[in-house]
Design an enzyme around this catalytic site. Structure first.
Site, short mmCIF file in Angstrom:
data_model
loop_
_atom_site.label_atom_id
_atom_site.label_comp_id
_atom_site.label_asym_id
_atom_site.label_seq_id
_atom_site.Cartn_x
_atom_site.Cartn_y
_atom_site.Cartn_z
N SER A 566 0.86 -1.20 0.00
CA SER A 566 0.00 0.00 0.00
C SER A 566 0.88 1.23 0.00
O SER A 566 2.03 1.20 0.47
CB SER A 566 -0.90 0.00 1.24
OG SER A 566 -1.56 1.24 1.39
N TYR A 579 -2.90 -0.93 10.44
CA TYR A 579 -2.90 -1.23 9.00
C TYR A 579 -1.59 -0.76 8.36
O TYR A 579 -0.92 -1.50 7.65
CB TYR A 579 -4.10 -0.58 8.34
CG TYR A 579 -4.16 -0.79 6.84
CD1 TYR A 579 -4.65 -1.98 6.31
CD2 TYR A 579 -3.73 0.19 5.95
CE1 TYR A 579 -4.71 -2.19 4.94
CE2 TYR A 579 -3.79 0.00 4.58
CZ TYR A 579 -4.27 -1.19 4.08
OH TYR A 579 -4.34 -1.39 2.72
#
Length: 689
Positions: A566, A579
């Site tokens: 990400s 996350y």
């Protein structure tokens, strides 16, 4: 107009019925024909035509376009110009000058058999029972004993124009006959009507089956040998998964040396195979090889057989497989040189000396090909060969055609031309991919793209139902399969990798995509929240990569591991501690594994997307609402919000991530490893440094 002709329609229907039953013929084996008349659109007069299954295709799925249509008068006129068996190959080209109308399939080598035999309908089939008679040492005597004068023996002759002349002469000399047994090959039957022809074909086949069942000895393969008895089912499958990467490397050596990739594999532990391999005589029979051309063109002239007990230590198996592979290659090269020299002239170059079928007593059979269907069909053909050997040994002695005849067919100029006409393989052909979290969103888009580029794909997801649904959408079982996996569970990961290996023979490409996210501030993030996200993405990626790397190293083919990380792995945003931290963990795994696995030819790269809202399982599961709240926008406008903060002002979709994965694993970036590719439409704060 042909499709309106009753004879034409009856032929297609008869072909489909016969081809639908594997007792009648093997996949893509045999051909059928019908003769009839139509009005010539040029002269307005009736013209006699031959409709015959063309080159390639399968009787069970034959459609009108799979038939060749020839002028019967012109085809039969070729008898007057036939130059003899030494120039057989010229006759196939001559068939093109006999074609009627436009479209249709290319005529096959068996066209002469159908056109020259004086019968309105002809079937040529490859039933196991019929080939068993055809390959028995005393097949001619058995034919007379089983059928009397109704079926006539035809000695082995390579398919072609002369064989058509032989069968035509035999039918004329034996008006009472309804068909013949072709030595070493199969059967041919005929009839005045389509119904009569089909009836005669089925009668020949069923009569052979019945005779074998009643008269064959009880142990045609000899006594069972204890050391070759099958392992228990669970142990057998585990052993097969353990051996599959090693054996795929064996089957792929030549393909890799030519600059290609590994072969796709198929595994079966069918009872027919296990019983054969448990028998005393399986080494002798395997060495004799297959007989029917349809068989050995797909299985090579003989298989490689592992001669160790099924539970032998793995290191001992590795050493023995290496010895057997070297011996197999030397033997095949000698076979090629011996026959090429004996026949003289120019022959196509040797196509490869690796086995296409590997037999492992107590475990099963591994077969290989350029794609899953080819690998599966090769295995099915060897099962046909086992059935043939059982019947022949049960009644007599199995006596396949000479190796010289096998060579002439395997390296036939017509077969070589057929190979040269094959379409260019797609970029990821023969590659086997495992994508985690692939039932939806980014994972599904990646799996779909990889399959479209030619890969075999294993859809791994927490939900087996959704995984199987996604696999069905992407393609049939020869293209994609669905498996269940919780990537945080070590045993579950190993089961998923084993399933991939057993489905397609090995593993070349892994995409670590499975993930989830909980949007919380530091103070609101619980230990359970932290552990859950790290278990799925950091631990899960580690487990999947480790299990996959073991397979890739055993194969010796190299491979690709891709992490869907990400932009958050380098971008610091609010309320996202667990996350983003686990994404940073994944990002560094890419660098670490690239450094470690490079010596094995395994590339490791990553993709860093921005938020993918549309089609995302994570965003649909509540993450989107929470991120929208953080940024103070409506949830349905979150994708638009993300787009506006990028340099390109474009929303990132699952397909864009799939494009990046293909770029990394495709043919253009063979020298790139340790790279992270941003797919974020330009987020300056996430630029890599």
């Amino acid at each position: 107009m042909s499709d309106l002709n009753p004879a034409f329609a009856a032929l297609v229907a008869r072909s489909n019925r016969l081809g639908a039953d594997p007792r009648n013929t093997n996949y893509a084996g045999g051909n059928t024909s019908a003769k009839g008349s139509e009005t010539d659109p040029v002269t307005g007069e009736d013209v006699e035509l031959l409709w015959v299954k063309g080159s390639g295709g399968d009787l069970g799925t034959l459609e009108p376009g799979g038939l060749a249509v020839l002028r019967l008068d012109r085809m039969r006129a070729l008898v007057d110009v036939y130059p003899g068996v030494e120039r057989e190959d010229e006759m196939v080209a001559a068939f093109d000058y006999c074609l009627h109308g436009k479209g249709g399939a290319a005529p096959s080598i068996d066209t002469a058999m159908h056109g020259l035999v004086d019968a309105a309908h002809v079937d040529h089939l490859h039933p196991d029972s019929g080939i068993a008679i055809a390959t028995a040492a005393d097949g001619e005597q058995l034919t007379k004993e089983i059928y009397g004068e109704q079926v006539v023996w035809v000695p082995w002759r390579r398919p072609g124009f002369q064989l058509g002349l032989d069968i035509a002469a035999i039918k004329e000399a034996n008006p009472q006959a309804v068909g013949c047994i072709l030595g070493g090959h199969g059967i041919t039957a005929w009839g005045r009507t389509s119904e009569e022809c089909e009836k005669n074909s089925r009668w020949i086949i069923r009569t052979a089956e019945t005779y074998i069942r009643k008269h064959a000895k009880k142990a045609p393969f000899g006594a069972r040998v204890k050391k070759w008895e099958p392992l228990a089912p669970a142990k057998r499958r585990a052993r097969a998964a353990e051996l599959a990467p090693l054996l795929r490397g064996v089957a792929s050596k030549d393909a890799l040396s030519d600059g290609g990739r590994g072969m796709v594999g198929h595994f079966t532990d069918d009872k027919v195979v296990l019983d054969f391999l448990a028998s005393r005589n399986h080494p002798r029979l395997a060495e004799l090889g297959t007989s029917c051309p349809d068989h050995f063109l797909r299985t090579k002239v003989k298989p490689m057989v592992l001669d160790l007990p099924a539970d032998a230590p793995l290191e001992k198996v590795r050493a023995r497989v290496a010895e057997l592979h070297e011996a197999y290659r030397a033997d095949y090269a000698a076979y090629y040189e011996r026959n090429a020299k004996a026949f003289g002239g120019e022959w196509p170059a040797m196509r490869g000396a690796d086995p296409l079928v590997i037999l492992v007593p107590g475990v099963g059979m591994f077969s290989y090909g350029k794609d899953k269907q080819t690998a599966r069909v090769a295995g099915e053909f060897y099962v046909n060969a086992i059935n043939v050997m059982r019947g022949a040994e049960g009644l007599s002695t199995y006596a396949p055609i000479d190796e010289s005849e096998k060579f002439r067919i395997e390296y036939w100029a017509l077969e070589e031309a057929k190979l040269q006409r094959m379409p260019k393989p797609r970029p990821l052909a023969t590659r086997i991919a495992l994508v985690t979290g692939a039932a939806s969103g980014i994972g599904k888009a990646i799996a779909t793209r990889l399959a479209a580029e030619g890969a075999c794909v294993v859809i791994a997801d927490l939900s087996i139902e959704r995984a199987q649904e996604a696999a069905a959408e992407i393609g049939g079982a020869d293209v994609a399969v669905g498996v269940q996996v919780d990537v945080s569970d070590e045993a579950a990961v190993q089961r998923a990798v084993d399933a991939a290996v057993l489905a397609f023979g090995g593993l070349d490409l892994v995409v670590n995509n499975a993930g989830l996210s909980l949007s919380k501030s530091l103070l609101d993030t619980t230990v359970a929240d932290w552990d859950l996200q790290h278990d799925v993405m950091a631990r899960g990626s580690f487990l999947v990569s480790r299990a996959a790397a073991r397979v890739m190293i055993d194969q010796g083919i190299g491979g690709d591991i891709v992490y869907i990380s990400s932009k958050n792995s380098v971008f610091a945003g609010p309320n996202n501690i667990a996350y983003s931290a686990t994404k940073a963990d994944q990002a560094h795994q890419v660098r670490l594994l690239a450094a470690e696995l490079g010596e094995h030819g395994i590339k490791v790269n990553g993709v860093n997307p921005d938020g993918v809202v549309r089609g995302s399982g994570i965003f649909a599961g509540g993450w989107g609402a929470k991120r929208a709240a953080v940024y103070g926008v409506e949830e349905e406008k979150l994708g638009e919000f993300y787009a506006q903060r990028t340099l390109l002002k474009r929303e990132v979709l699952p397909e864009h991530c799939a494009n990046a994965v293909f770029a990394l694993v495709g043919p253009e970036m063979t020298h790139t490893t340790g790279l992270h590719v941003p797919v974020d439409a330009g987020v300056a704060a996430a630029f890599l440094r």
